[in-house]
Design a protein around this motif. Sequence first.
Motif, PDB file in Angstrom:
ATOM      1  N   PRO A  27     -31.554  33.441  -2.009  1.00 31.53           N
ATOM      2  CA  PRO A  27     -31.398  32.514  -0.887  1.00 31.53           C
ATOM      3  C   PRO A  27     -29.948  32.066  -0.733  1.00 31.53           C
ATOM      4  CG  PRO A  27     -32.248  31.342  -2.784  1.00 31.53           C
ATOM      5  CD  PRO A  27     -32.212  32.795  -3.174  1.00 31.53           C
ATOM      6  N   LEU A  28     -29.651  31.502   0.424  1.00 31.44           N
ATOM      7  CA  LEU A  28     -28.335  30.956   0.717  1.00 31.44           C
ATOM      8  C   LEU A  28     -28.525  29.743   1.604  1.00 31.44           C
ATOM      9  CD1 LEU A  28     -27.790  31.844   3.898  1.00 31.44           C
ATOM     10  CD2 LEU A  28     -27.309  34.044   2.833  1.00 31.44           C
ATOM     11  N   TYR A  29     -27.424  29.037   1.881  1.00 28.23           N
ATOM     12  CA  TYR A  29     -27.497  27.852   2.731  1.00 28.23           C
ATOM     13  C   TYR A  29     -26.638  28.042   3.971  1.00 28.23           C
ATOM     14  CZ  TYR A  29     -29.856  25.307  -0.970  1.00 28.23           C
ATOM     15  OH  TYR A  29     -30.774  24.908  -1.904  1.00 28.23           O
ATOM     16  N   VAL A  30     -27.131  27.550   5.086  1.00 31.32           N
ATOM     17  CA  VAL A  30     -26.345  27.472   6.313  1.00 31.32           C
ATOM     18  C   VAL A  30     -26.171  25.989   6.630  1.00 31.32           C
ATOM     19  CG1 VAL A  30     -26.226  28.045   8.757  1.00 31.32           C
ATOM     20  CG2 VAL A  30     -27.210  29.686   7.137  1.00 31.32           C
ATOM     21  N   LYS A  31     -24.914  25.575   6.820  1.00 31.59           N
ATOM     22  CA  LYS A  31     -24.611  24.153   6.978  1.00 31.59           C
ATOM     23  C   LYS A  31     -23.595  23.938   8.094  1.00 31.59           C
ATOM     24  CE  LYS A  31     -24.674  23.411   1.926  1.00 31.59           C
ATOM     25  NZ  LYS A  31     -23.903  22.835   0.795  1.00 31.59           N
ATOM     26  N   PRO A  32     -23.684  22.814   8.808  1.00 34.18           N
ATOM     27  CA  PRO A  32     -22.550  22.416   9.643  1.00 34.18           C
ATOM     28  C   PRO A  32     -21.364  22.101   8.740  1.00 34.18           C
ATOM     29  CG  PRO A  32     -24.532  21.138  10.160  1.00 34.18           C
ATOM     30  CD  PRO A  32     -24.802  21.859   8.883  1.00 34.18           C
ATOM     31  N   VAL A  33     -20.147  22.400   9.188  1.00 35.30           N
ATOM     32  CA  VAL A  33     -18.974  22.056   8.383  1.00 35.30           C
ATOM     33  C   VAL A  33     -18.825  20.543   8.284  1.00 35.30           C
ATOM     34  CG1 VAL A  33     -16.437  22.103   8.347  1.00 35.30           C
ATOM     35  CG2 VAL A  33     -17.714  24.203   8.791  1.00 35.30           C
TER      36      VAL A  33
ATOM     37  N   ALA B 224     -20.996  17.339   8.863  1.00 38.22           N
ATOM     38  CA  ALA B 224     -22.212  16.562   9.105  1.00 38.22           C
ATOM     39  C   ALA B 224     -22.667  16.009   7.768  1.00 38.22           C
ATOM     40  CB  ALA B 224     -23.315  17.406   9.740  1.00 38.22           C
ATOM     41  N   GLY B 225     -23.473  14.954   7.821  1.00 35.74           N
ATOM     42  CA  GLY B 225     -23.950  14.342   6.590  1.00 35.74           C
ATOM     43  C   GLY B 225     -25.463  14.244   6.558  1.00 35.74           C
ATOM     44  N   SER B 226     -25.969  13.704   5.440  1.00 35.25           N
ATOM     45  CA  SER B 226     -27.407  13.462   5.252  1.00 35.25           C
ATOM     46  C   SER B 226     -28.263  14.706   5.461  1.00 35.25           C
ATOM     47  CB  SER B 226     -27.893  12.339   6.187  1.00 35.25           C
ATOM     48  OG  SER B 226     -27.344  11.104   5.795  1.00 35.25           O
ATOM     49  N   SER B 227     -27.681  15.880   5.193  1.00 33.60           N
ATOM     50  CA  SER B 227     -28.382  17.165   5.277  1.00 33.60           C
ATOM     51  C   SER B 227     -28.811  17.536   6.689  1.00 33.60           C
ATOM     52  CB  SER B 227     -29.611  17.193   4.347  1.00 33.60           C
ATOM     53  OG  SER B 227     -29.206  17.067   3.002  1.00 33.60           O
ATOM     54  N   PHE B 228     -28.249  16.891   7.713  1.00 34.41           N
ATOM     55  CA  PHE B 228     -28.566  17.277   9.087  1.00 34.41           C
ATOM     56  C   PHE B 228     -28.071  18.697   9.342  1.00 34.41           C
ATOM     57  CE2 PHE B 228     -28.726  12.635   9.818  1.00 34.41           C
ATOM     58  CZ  PHE B 228     -29.955  12.570  10.461  1.00 34.41           C
ATOM     59  N   GLY B 229     -28.942  19.519   9.918  1.00 37.89           N
ATOM     60  CA  GLY B 229     -28.567  20.871  10.309  1.00 37.89           C
ATOM     61  C   GLY B 229     -28.492  21.871   9.181  1.00 37.89           C
ATOM     62  N   ILE B 230     -28.919  21.503   7.988  1.00 38.40           N
ATOM     63  CA  ILE B 230     -28.838  22.398   6.836  1.00 38.40           C
ATOM     64  C   ILE B 230     -30.162  23.136   6.640  1.00 38.40           C
ATOM     65  CG2 ILE B 230     -28.549  22.533   4.329  1.00 38.40           C
ATOM     66  CD1 ILE B 230     -26.612  20.257   4.465  1.00 38.40           C
ATOM     67  N   THR B 231     -30.074  24.421   6.378  1.00 37.88           N
ATOM     68  CA  THR B 231     -31.256  25.235   6.115  1.00 37.88           C
ATOM     69  C   THR B 231     -31.040  26.076   4.870  1.00 37.88           C
ATOM     70  OG1 THR B 231     -31.652  25.444   8.502  1.00 37.88           O
ATOM     71  CG2 THR B 231     -32.846  26.960   7.057  1.00 37.88           C
ATOM     72  N   LYS B 232     -32.047  26.108   4.009  1.00 39.84           N
ATOM     73  CA  LYS B 232     -32.048  27.065   2.908  1.00 39.84           C
ATOM     74  C   LYS B 232     -32.736  28.326   3.414  1.00 39.84           C
ATOM     75  CE  LYS B 232     -33.192  27.667  -1.982  1.00 39.84           C
ATOM     76  NZ  LYS B 232     -33.785  27.049  -3.193  1.00 39.84           N
ATOM     77  N   VAL B 233     -32.005  29.426   3.437  1.00 43.18           N
ATOM     78  CA  VAL B 233     -32.484  30.676   4.033  1.00 43.18           C
ATOM     79  C   VAL B 233     -32.864  31.651   2.929  1.00 43.18           C
ATOM     80  CG1 VAL B 233     -31.921  32.587   5.574  1.00 43.18           C
ATOM     81  CG2 VAL B 233     -30.985  30.303   6.025  1.00 43.18           C
TER      82      VAL B 233
END
Length: 358
Positions: free
Chosen positions: A185-191, A193-202
Amino acid sequence: MNKIKVVVFFGGCSPEYSISLSSASGIIMNIDPEKYDVLTVGITRDGDWYYYTGPVDKLLSDTWQNPQDCTPAALSPNRRENCLLLIKNESVTRVPFDIAFPVLHGCNGEDGTIQGMLEMSGIPIAGCGTLASALGMDKDRAHKLVSLAGVRVPRHLVLEKETLPAQQNVLCTKAEAFAEEIGYPLYVKPVKAGSSFGITKVARRQDLADAISLAFQYDSQILVEENIEGFEVGCAVLGNRELTVGEVDEIELAGGLFDFTEKYTLKTSSIHVPARIPVSKSDEIKETAKCIYRALGCTGFTRVDMFLTPAGQVIFNEINTIPGFTEHSRYPGMMKAAGHPLREVLTRILELALEEKA
């Protein structure tokens, strides 16, 4: 003795608006009333500023914005004034104060924006200044600087938002190629942003495009980042030049991601303070947190988040220059475990603001 006047800024144009209300409430209720007079300025989701004079419980219920308790306000840009400008019935009243305490999580507050306004006005800031705040919000640049300081960081790829379909296809191709290199797995994140908004474990290639689309809803730049085996540890840091650290904490996850819900409810996760690790490893994490704090130019206070791998490696994750002060928040919990109650910590934060300005 005249009390020092502190303006707490809360709310803001950010997805983390509601968390700011909770954190600000915790801070307001715990600042030492014998030393400080607390004034409050609320910023709505639309960006309107109000001098707020109502009770703290209206922050928790988000009913603070009302004509009885609010007066339109602005910050005076004049360096010799250090005051709020209250605007009512076409007249302006000046309210002087000594320290600004921004409690604005995420963008338009934690990212150096309000810190820049305050620094231009010559007002002492409780917490990090403009540059450290901006770097702390920018995961890409923070990782690059921390890496130069000798601390390992996760491998990542930065992607810029595109509008043309052909460019979007190229972007996805780059992401897929990098994903094959680092593995799932990997993570996709906004550069930024906070509080894990927009983060996905793929976990699968077919889910990568949706994760990228979600992250771009929060920022025009995103990261595709390698997964680090192990668990997350954190360290609360307090100080300008001489640094105090809290006990290291450990996040125990039931699932795969410490997301927004888990951070603020702990429904299936647990936070252990002190972390269940050897003292020698805890000491290493504390020294690494200090190194990161200095590398990014932090002042006042910050929470430094890291990973601890099964092999015992300490790897940087991110910093939070305005960490939460809610009932579940890690920063006050780590400081309390080290023998520093919240009122003492807040007093020291405010003292550091004046020291940094002197």
